[in-house]
Write a protein that holds these residues in place. Structure first.
Motif, PDB file in Angstrom:
ATOM      1  N   SER A   1       1.091  -1.024  -0.059  1.00  0.00           N
ATOM      2  CA  SER A   1       0.237   0.085  -0.420  1.00  0.00           C
ATOM      3  C   SER A   1       0.764   0.937   0.161  1.00  0.00           C
ATOM      4  O   SER A   1       2.481   1.549   0.356  1.00  0.00           O
TER       5      SER A   1
ATOM      6  N   ARG B   1      -5.284   7.040  -1.097  1.00  0.00           N
ATOM      7  CA  ARG B   1      -4.460   5.684  -0.584  1.00  0.00           C
ATOM      8  C   ARG B   1      -4.695   4.525  -1.288  1.00  0.00           C
ATOM      9  O   ARG B   1      -6.255   4.526  -1.969  1.00  0.00           O
TER      10      ARG B   1
ATOM     11  N   GLU C   1      -8.382   6.977   5.954  1.00  0.00           N
ATOM     12  CA  GLU C   1      -7.303   5.646   6.334  1.00  0.00           C
ATOM     13  C   GLU C   1      -8.400   4.820   7.102  1.00  0.00           C
ATOM     14  O   GLU C   1      -7.636   3.431   7.007  1.00  0.00           O
ATOM     15  N   GLN C   2      -8.955   5.380   7.771  1.00  0.00           N
ATOM     16  CA  GLN C   2      -9.631   3.902   7.870  1.00  0.00           C
ATOM     17  C   GLN C   2     -10.582   2.885   7.342  1.00  0.00           C
ATOM     18  O   GLN C   2     -10.674   2.036   7.184  1.00  0.00           O
TER      19      GLN C   2
ATOM     20  N   THR D   1     -10.263   2.179   3.739  1.00  0.00           N
ATOM     21  CA  THR D   1      -8.597   2.129   3.825  1.00  0.00           C
ATOM     22  C   THR D   1      -7.948   1.269   4.028  1.00  0.00           C
ATOM     23  O   THR D   1      -8.712  -0.259   3.530  1.00  0.00           O
ATOM     24  N   ASN D   2      -8.005   1.320   5.403  1.00  0.00           N
ATOM     25  CA  ASN D   2      -7.483   0.064   5.985  1.00  0.00           C
ATOM     26  C   ASN D   2      -8.565  -1.176   6.137  1.00  0.00           C
ATOM     27  O   ASN D   2      -8.751  -2.649   6.124  1.00  0.00           O
ATOM     28  N   GLU D   3     -10.045  -1.089   6.849  1.00  0.00           N
ATOM     29  CA  GLU D   3     -11.489  -2.208   6.708  1.00  0.00           C
ATOM     30  C   GLU D   3     -12.031  -2.826   5.471  1.00  0.00           C
ATOM     31  O   GLU D   3     -11.785  -4.178   5.407  1.00  0.00           O
TER      32      GLU D   3
ATOM     33  N   GLN E   1      -8.183  -5.147   4.345  1.00  0.00           N
ATOM     34  CA  GLN E   1      -7.921  -5.958   5.183  1.00  0.00           C
ATOM     35  C   GLN E   1      -9.434  -7.040   4.762  1.00  0.00           C
ATOM     36  O   GLN E   1      -9.072  -8.430   5.737  1.00  0.00           O
TER      37      GLN E   1
END
Length: 500
Positions: free
Chosen positions: A386, A397, A423-424, A426-428, A431
């Motif tokens: 990433s 992102r 950011e949150q 993207t991460n969720e 993952q």
């Protein structure tokens, strides 16, 4: 997103020099005389017709143009949707309104496009297109007749060629001012002026085609008020698709179509030339039988959106977006938007075997890349990388995940500001990406339109609970069946539900 769209060569994005994706303006978009709806700005293999009784186009020049653009349109909309019962239903409607049209000698080719988008349009030479998404939304033959008669109006009025000539003239004017006078500001002013003229010209075409369509269905014995009814229904479906988010309702003066309320009012006034509401045939029961069992939403080759989840049984992958995101599966990519303005694009990347994912991110296709932000990690046992980028007023992102030696996928999130939610989200989402088991992939089935009979004691809520695989079933049930409030049709009538 088709399997082809996910795995084809996307390295052409390197030459774009940025992550901002924009649709190219092509000749076909100028030739399309009809109607991207309020839902999507979409643009439509062998050729196909909905009924053998409709002969092929005969005008040589217009037939040539239509034949040239037809394969591109079909490819842009996921191919042709084949369903004998549905094709006969559409052919019956077409035959009836051709006989009542301003030019019964004009021939047409009717193609049903395999896309859930609600759309219809025309090309020169009598090439008419209607999507299965539009046919699923309609509730009777008169509504479909209104749409097709409108598109026939574009053909008989030669709107496609008129619009192409008008656009060509506008381009010449702006080029002369810019190139010959070498005055950039004057060139921009001339271009803006020509755009406004072209937009007004297109709006005039739409209202003219609306008038022709209403007149045609009225002459054919269909309910002339069907055009106004279906325009209103498309607006309601657009509101459902946007999940009730607050949007600017002011008309865009560059919009190529008049605002929906204006068209509804115009269509009502045109219909009143035939009489009061209640005249003409709607042919509801036979039409509903014709669409019973047809696909709704995406087919297996495109992958399935199920609420906040995307599953692609052919590619064998799945992911979930956070609450509040609205997923939209297109031919080339899966798109999503969030209330805070965050946008997502998910697609495939064609990497040479053995290319490190971090090296791919740093290879030049990401404008404004922060090289220090590149990191490698794993997602559910899959290799991933990433990074962050910032360019042209946008924060990005990016994440890439390798599923196999020749299968790599990209997530691109964007927002105008680097909010914590960007950011949150993207991460969720990243993952959540995983491979589907063979059993999971085999169990996934497309949704279909199903007819049920209203019984005494049924309510909107009780019938909506029988739907599955859709977001906000109560709202969708009301829109699909053109129900306002909780006023169900009488017991014994058929209504549409969605299920697998």
């Amino acid at each position: 997103m088709t399997a082809f769209g996910a795995t084809r060569d996307r390295e052409r994005s390197r030459s774009r020099g940025a992550l901002l994706w924009k649709a190219a303006i092509i000749t076909a978009s100028l030739l399309l005389a009809g109607c991207t709806t309020v839902l999507e700005q979409t643009y439509g293999p062998p050729q196909t017709t909905a009924g053998a009784a409709i002969p092929p186009p005969v005008d040589p020049e217009q037939a040539r143009i239509g034949a040239q653009e037809h394969p591109r349109i079909v490819a842009s909309f996921g191919g042709v949707y084949h369903d004998d019962k549905l094709e006969k239903t559409v052919a019956r409607i077409v035959g009836r309104i051709v006989a009542a049209s301003d030019d019964p000698s004009q021939s047409y080719r009717i193609t049903i496009l395999n896309t859930p988008s609600v759309n219809a349009f025309a090309l020169p030479g009598g090439y008419l297109y209607v999507t299965r998404g539009l046919l699923a939304l309609a509730n009777d033959s008169s509504e479909v007749a209104a749409v097709i008669a409108h598109e026939m109006g574009h053909v008989t009025a030669n709107h496609a060629m008129q619009r192409q000539n008008k656009a060509r003239a506008a381009m010449i004017v702006s080029r002369v001012v810019t190139d010959v006078l070498q005055d950039g500001d004057a060139g921009q002013l001339a271009l803006a002026s020509s755009q406004r003229t072209l937009a007004a010209f297109s709006q005039q075409q739409e209202l003219e085609a609306d008038a022709i369509g209403v007149r045609t269905i009225g002459k054919a014995g269909y309910d002339p008020f069907a055009a106004a009814r279906f325009l209103d229904l498309m607006g309601r479906f657009a509101a459902y698709k946007s999940a009730g988010s607050v949007q600017d309702k002011r008309p865009d003066f560059l919009a190529s179509h008049p605002a929906t309320p204006q068209r509804v009012d115009f269509a009502v006034r045109a219909a009143r030339q035939f009489g009061a509401p209640g005249i003409g045939e709607v042919d509801r029961e036979r039409y509903l039988q014709g669409i019973d069992g047809m696909l709704f939403g995406d087919d297996r080759s495109q992958g399935f959106v199920r609420g906040k989840n995307f599953y692609h049984p052919t590619l064998g992958v799945a992911f979930t977006v956070p609450s509040g995101f609205i997923l939209d599966n297109t031919t080339d990519a899966v798109l999503a938007t969030a209330p805070d303005g965050t946008a997502l694009r998910f697609d495939g990347a064609n990497l040479p075997v053995g290319t490190a994912l971090a090296d791919y991110i740093a290879s030049g296709w990401v404008n404004g890349l922060d090289r220090n932000s590149i990191k490698s990690f794993s997602v559910n046992g899959l290799e991933a990388a990433s990074a962050r980028a910032e360019a042209k007023g946008w924060v990005f992102r990016i994440a890439v995940i390798r599923v196999g030696p020749s299968a790599t996928y990209r997530f691109i999130f964007a927002n105008e500001t680097d909010t914590p939610g960007l950011e949150q989200s993207t991460n969720e989402t990243v993952q959540s990406f995983r491979k589907l088991s063979p059993q999971e992939a085999a169990a996934l089935k497309p949704l279909r339109v199903q007819l049920v009979t209203v019984k005494s004691g049924d309510t909107v809520d009780s019938l909506a609970r029988r739907m599955n695989g859709v977001d906000r079933p109560g709202d969708l049930f009301r829109v699909l069946n053109d129900i306002k409030g909780n006023a169900l049709p009488p017991a014994g009538d058929k209504v549409k539900i969605i299920g697998d």
